[in-house]
Enzyme design. Structure first.
Site, PDB file in Angstrom:
ATOM      1  CE  LYS A  78       4.833  23.161  28.233  1.00  0.00           C
ATOM      2  NZ  LYS A  78       5.541  21.982  28.351  1.00  0.00           N
ATOM      3  CB  SER A 153       5.294  19.732  25.248  1.00  0.00           C
ATOM      4  OG  SER A 153       5.692  19.810  26.813  1.00  0.00           O
ATOM      5  CB  SER A 177       8.252  18.708  27.573  1.00  0.00           C
ATOM      6  OG  SER A 177       7.627  17.711  27.128  1.00  0.00           O
TER       7      SER A 177
END
Lengths: 489, 95, 477
Positions: A78, A153, A177
């Protein structure tokens, strides 16, 4: 024909047997990214040269016999994890050109274990969002239905793994997330105990809630990856000095004698019928596996979203004050005095959702409001944590849905932040209390994946992974893949 | 309690953010919704509850007092937009 | 109308740690700009603070020394505001639960009375960097070397009633932190700084007047001047029908005035909340016991001991004890065998004058304590007279070596051989018949004239006691 295999164990066997090289696996990932990512938008940066060089090093390690179980397996990070010498954007214009001068603990830990990072995945800006639509780099599409959101997210990581672009990816989970996108894309998403994985080098959103974890196909893969990410780090005061067990060693433990609590509040009116059915079926499966199921209650659960939307914005408003255009990151082109420079830099580079959260945080902490908002939220947070402790006095883990609905359409909730926030109503409590939780695929609704959430006590990742693995041995939901993946598991 | 445009101006200023005049209404409306959501907490009886500032029930670890960092200025200043004479540069500050 | 002045001080003492409070960067003064600003000090995305053990120990040491409560579970909080020398946009400080709670300090006022000043609290925090406004004409440069240096902010109660009292209190705190070795006390380098909260109220009024906060006062002298200026400004303002505005004011030593700080115009709303990157600091009995065990002797105890052991005048003791390094120097001189009274005279006399002349601290004195003792011992054993000792001191100060070396190379050894002195006495008497007559006529004062003559004849090396005795004997014969 893809060289990617269903799980890490098979890849490791193939690598050791010389049936495939890390260079081939990595090259295959890079090719798949090239082919599919224009429609998914799951990556912000891809590093073919660095990835192939790391793959070659892994191949050497394998040849010399010094390889571990993760050596040579490709993955993606990420874009919230700092990696030295590469761009780390956090999905924001603010850090569009930011080149990190150092490695995060997660990046260095997985690199040391031999995993090959191919690039950085898209995400909601500063991890603030549940749909991946707040990214400066555009929304990510759900590989199961390109009209839909993969969640957020960590949406880029979820989409990339679900579409078979990489076998695994890292994520971060502040209010759901990792688990929510895992649920919406049919993956296994693990959020460890707060303090299990060092936050060093992970760009902060809400410091008392953020925790790094994994998005993988299976619990067995997550067990291996967590082993390389977890552990004490003297650079993070909030990282626990607790030994890291061999998570793979307990995957096959029997569930006989385990008690699983089902909070009645998880099955309220907000839960979509198909999701409810899939979760109930999964609970029945656990009974078949020998676990005892018991109803429990989390009376303050409904307050977890309001608590979260005070605590997280308060912390983020302060954490994001360092982005002022002086030492790194975006700086406005316009000339003016210092106040103009600050205000324009921040206003031009932060998106609307980030600004809303910063302003919410500034408001709830401001003079005259602190006690009514922030302090009251921290008290209710304690009540929610107490509710969970009371349950864990009776049960080994808590089970329920990860999300109230399967993947929603892109654009559907963007106009209404509160509706968007309520997406996280089942996942937030674990963050507030710092508990580990995992989401595993447990069925479909409207032909879309549904996630089952398991929550454990502090540092009970081993038990969570064991329970998830046993379920995955008995079912095949985690092996189902969207069409775009071309059948690659 | 709904937020006014003046409230928006005040908190935007605290946060060094600028909200364009045409966006103020939208910010006021959405932030009001969020505040309405969180105001539900006011109904919870928290008498005698100790606020939970942190999920980890641990104490602060102390680091030995030793110098472990070396000078990385030139490397680190590559990320800065404006430096001169090894200083970070900002518009003139008048004390 | 007569006015009462109310003053409270916030003293910032930089703690003398090697590394910063939350990072492993050096705290050494005087490095190249930004050479000691690491990722943590610069507030880079993703980096985190880890607390320096010594900073905690030093804060506790101070707390114990002023008899304050030590908070067993103290908490770091974020103070949020934007300023270019504050890299994170917040300062890590302590708010609700400071490490040191209530304490007090007794100060001695000019009139000899004592006064107790309350210490509200002392908390740990990180220092900010420096904004340099004068290097570029149109821009400000930021040096973050100082960012993250540990500070102990010592907050007093508004107990002081004059600028002089404020300075006395400040000197006392300065003395304590220097004794404890927790701060080098350098006001010039900014390691000991002071903000003053000043207000006035009509005599007899209970309610406090509106206060202003004076910043940037970097010497004891300026503290007194800044406060006095501000008191007068406030009184003039009120007497002219105006009101005092609560604000931060900057003291300008060149103009000797205070002025409103533009950068602090906006009323601050610091939005304090517990720093989620740091956990509660827990201090147990063992930690406090260990600190107490290694606590050095403090000024009050030292004053009593010096009085008992050395038989010095109280004014001398006060000056010696006033500076921890001077007290240590003195004790070392005595420890080497010097007579305490002579040692005090030399340290407070010739040595202090020489240090002042060269603007040197005693810690870097050009004459070591051992050499100073060597000089005094030569006076004690009559090798040289007190007068010659001055010459020897000067020579030692200019680097000619130890007292013995100087005495040897310059041939300053005192003449104690009675025969040699007698010859000089005889000559002086023979050369000055008129003065002999005067002496015999009862003019005792003339004796000094003869002493001078004898000394001249012996280049000052004759033992003055012997000279006196011989002169008397011979003149009276």
């Amino acid at each position: 024909m893809s060289t990617l295999l269903p799980d890490f164990a098979e890849m490791a066997r193939a690598l050791r047997a010389g049936k495939v090289s890390s260079r081939e696996l990595t090259g295959d990932c890079l090719a798949r990214i090239k082919r599919h990512d224009s429609s998914l938008n799951s990556f912000i940066s891809v590093y073919p040269e660095q990835a192939l060089a790391a793959a070659d090093a892994a191949d050497k390690a394998i040849a010399s016999g010094s390889a571990g179980p993760l050596t040579g397996i490709p993955m993606a990070h990420k874009d919230i994890f700092c990696a030295e010498g590469t761009r780390t954007t956090v999905g924001s214009k603010m850090l569009d050109n930011f080149v990190s001068p150092y490695d995060s603990r997660v990046v260095s830990g997985l690199a040391a274990a031999g995993m090959v990072s191919v690039g950085k995945t898209n995400m909601d800006e500063f991890a603030m969002g549940s749909s991946n639509e707040t990214s400066y780099f555009g929304p990510v599409k759900n590989p199961w239905d390109l009209q839909r959101s993969p969640g957020g997210s960590s949406g880029g990581s979820a989409a990339a793994v679900a579409a078979g672009l990489v076998p695994a990816a890292t994520g971060t989970d502040t209010g759901g997330s990792i688990r929510q996108p895992a649920a919406l894309t049919g993956l296994t998403g693990l959020k460890p105990t707060y303090g299990r994985v060092s936050r060093y080098g992970m760009v902060a959103f809400a410091s008392s809630l953020d925790q790094a974890g994994t998005l993988t196909r299976s619990a067995a893969d997550a067990a291996l990856m967590l082993g390389a990410m977890a552990g004490f780090d003297e650079r993070d005061s909030t990282c626990a000095n607790v030994p890291v067990p061999d998570y793979s060693a307990t995957l096959n433990d029997s569930l006989q004698g385990k008690t699983i609590g089902v909070p009645k509040e998880f099955f309220d009116d907000g839960l979509e019928a198909g999701c409810a059915q899939a979760v109930q079926d999964a609970i029945a499966e656990y009974q078949k596996l020998g676990a005892t199921v018991k109803e429990v209650s989390l009376p303050n659960l409904a307050m977890s979203v309001p608590v979260y939307y005070i605590v997280a914005p308060a912390e983020c408003s302060s954490n994001l004050s360092r982005f002022d255009g002086v030492r790194f990151g975006y700086r406005t082109e316009s000339t003016g005095d210092l106040a103009d420079m600050y205000t324009r830099t921040r206003s031009e580079a932060f998106g609307a959702e980030v600004k809303r959260r910063i302003m919410t945080g500034a408001y709830v902490l401001s003079a005259g409001y602190y006690d009514a908002y922030y302090l009251q939220a921290q008290k209710v947070r304690q009540l929610i944590s107490d509710d969970l402790s009371r349950c864990f006095a009776e049960v080994d883990l808590i089970i329920g849905p990860t999300t109230p609905t399967p993947a929603f359409k892109l654009g559907e909730k963007m106009g209404d932040p509160v509706q968007m926030y309520l997406n996280d109503m089942y996942t937030i409590a674990a963050n507030l209390a710092g508990l580990p939780a995992i989401s595993v695929p447990c069925g479909t609704s409207q032909n879309l994946p549904v996630g089952l959430q398991l929550i454990g006590t502090q540092f009970a990742e081993g038990l969570l992974l064991n329970c998830a693995h046993q379920y995955q041995q008995a079912t095949d939901w985690h092996l189902r893949t969207p069409e775009i993946s071309g059948g690659v598991a | 309690m709904p937020l006014s445009k003046q409230d928006i101006d005040h908190i935007a200023r605290l946060a060094r953010l600028e909200v364009a005049p045409q966006e103020k209404g939208d910010y006021a409306e959405k932030l009001s919704q969020i505040i309405e959501l969180v105001e539900q907490l006011g109904a919870i009886d928290t008498t005698g509850v100790v606020p939970m500032a942190h999920p980890l029930d641990m104490v602060q670890r102390l680091r030995p007092d030793s110098v472990t960092e070396t000078d990385q200025r030139d490397y680190l200043q590559q990320n800065a937009r404006d430096t001169e004479n090894a200083l970070y540069i900002v518009p003139k500050v008048i004390e | 109308m007569s006015w009462e002045v109310v003053i409270g001080l916030e003293i910032h003492a930089q703690l003398a740690t090697k590394s910063k409070i939350f990072s492993g960067a050096s705290t050494a003064f005087g490095a190249q700009p930004n050479a000691q600003a690491c990722l943590v000090d610069l507030g880079y995305p993703g980096v985190l603070p880890v607390l320096n053990e010594q900073a905690v120990a030093m804060a506790v040491k101070f707390g114990v020394a002023v008899g304050a409560e030590i908070t067993r579970r103290s908490v770091f909080a974020r103070k949020n505001y934007f300023y270019p020398d504050l890299p994170k946009g917040y300062q890590i400080s302590q708010f609700e639960l400071p490490i040191v709670g209530n304490g007090q300090l007794t100060i001695k006022l000019e009139d000899g009375t004592e006064k107790v000043v309350g210490i509200t609290r002392a908390h740990l925090e990180e220092d900010a960097g420096k904004s340099l406004h004068d290097i570029f004409s149109d821009r400000t440069g930021i040096d973050l070397n100082r960012a993250g240096t540990p500070l102990l902010e010592i907050v007093s109660e508004p107990d002081m009633r004059s600028a002089a009292e404020a300075v006395t209190y400040m000197r006392k705190i300065h003395q304590i932190v220097r004794y404890l070795g927790v701060c080098d006390g350098s006001m010039q380098e900014g390691s000991f700084r002071c903000d003053a909260n000043v207000s006035v109220r009509p005599m007899g009024q209970e309610e406090l007047g509106t206060r202003t906060e004076l910043k940037n006062i970097n010497s004891f002298r300026f503290v007194e001047r800044a406060i006095n200026f501000e008191i007068q400004r406030q009184i003039d303002l009120i007497e002219d029908g105006g009101t005092v505005t609560q604000e931060t004011r900057l003291y300008d030593p060149d103009k000797d005035e205070t002025r409103s700080m533009r950068s602090k115009e906006e009323a601050n709303d610091y939005r304090y909340f517990p720093d989620p990157d740091l956990l509660p600091v827990v201090i147990d009995d063992d930690f406090i016991a260990a600190i107490k065990a290694e606590l050095p002797e403090l000024p009050a105890a030292k004053t009593i001991r010096f009085a008992e052991s050395f038989g010095l005048k109280s004014a001398q003791i006060e000056t010696l004890v006033g500076d921890v390094d001077m007290a240590a120097y003195f004790e070392q001189v005595v420890g080497e065998g010097a007579d305490p009274r002579l040692a005090a005279n030399y340290v407070l006399g010739d040595l202090t004058a020489a240090l002042n002349k060269d603007s040197l601290e005693i810690a870097v004195s050009k004459i070591s304590a051992v050499d100073m003792a060597g000089l005094i011992k030569r006076v004690m054993d009559n090798t040289i007279s007190g007068k010659i000792a001055k010459e020897v001191f000067e020579a030692m100060w200019s680097g000619e070596g130890s007292a013995d070396a100087v005495i040897e190379s310059r041939g300053l050894k005192q003449i104690t051989d009675t025969g040699a002195i007698e010859a000089a006495v005889d000559q002086a008497i023979a050369d000055n018949p008129q003065q002999v007559a005067e002496f015999k006529g009862g003019k005792e004062k003339v004796l000094g004239f003869f002493v001078g003559k004898v000394m001249q004849l012996t280049q000052g090396k004759a033992n003055p006691g012997q000279v006196n005795k011989l002169l008397r004997d011979k003149l009276s014969a």
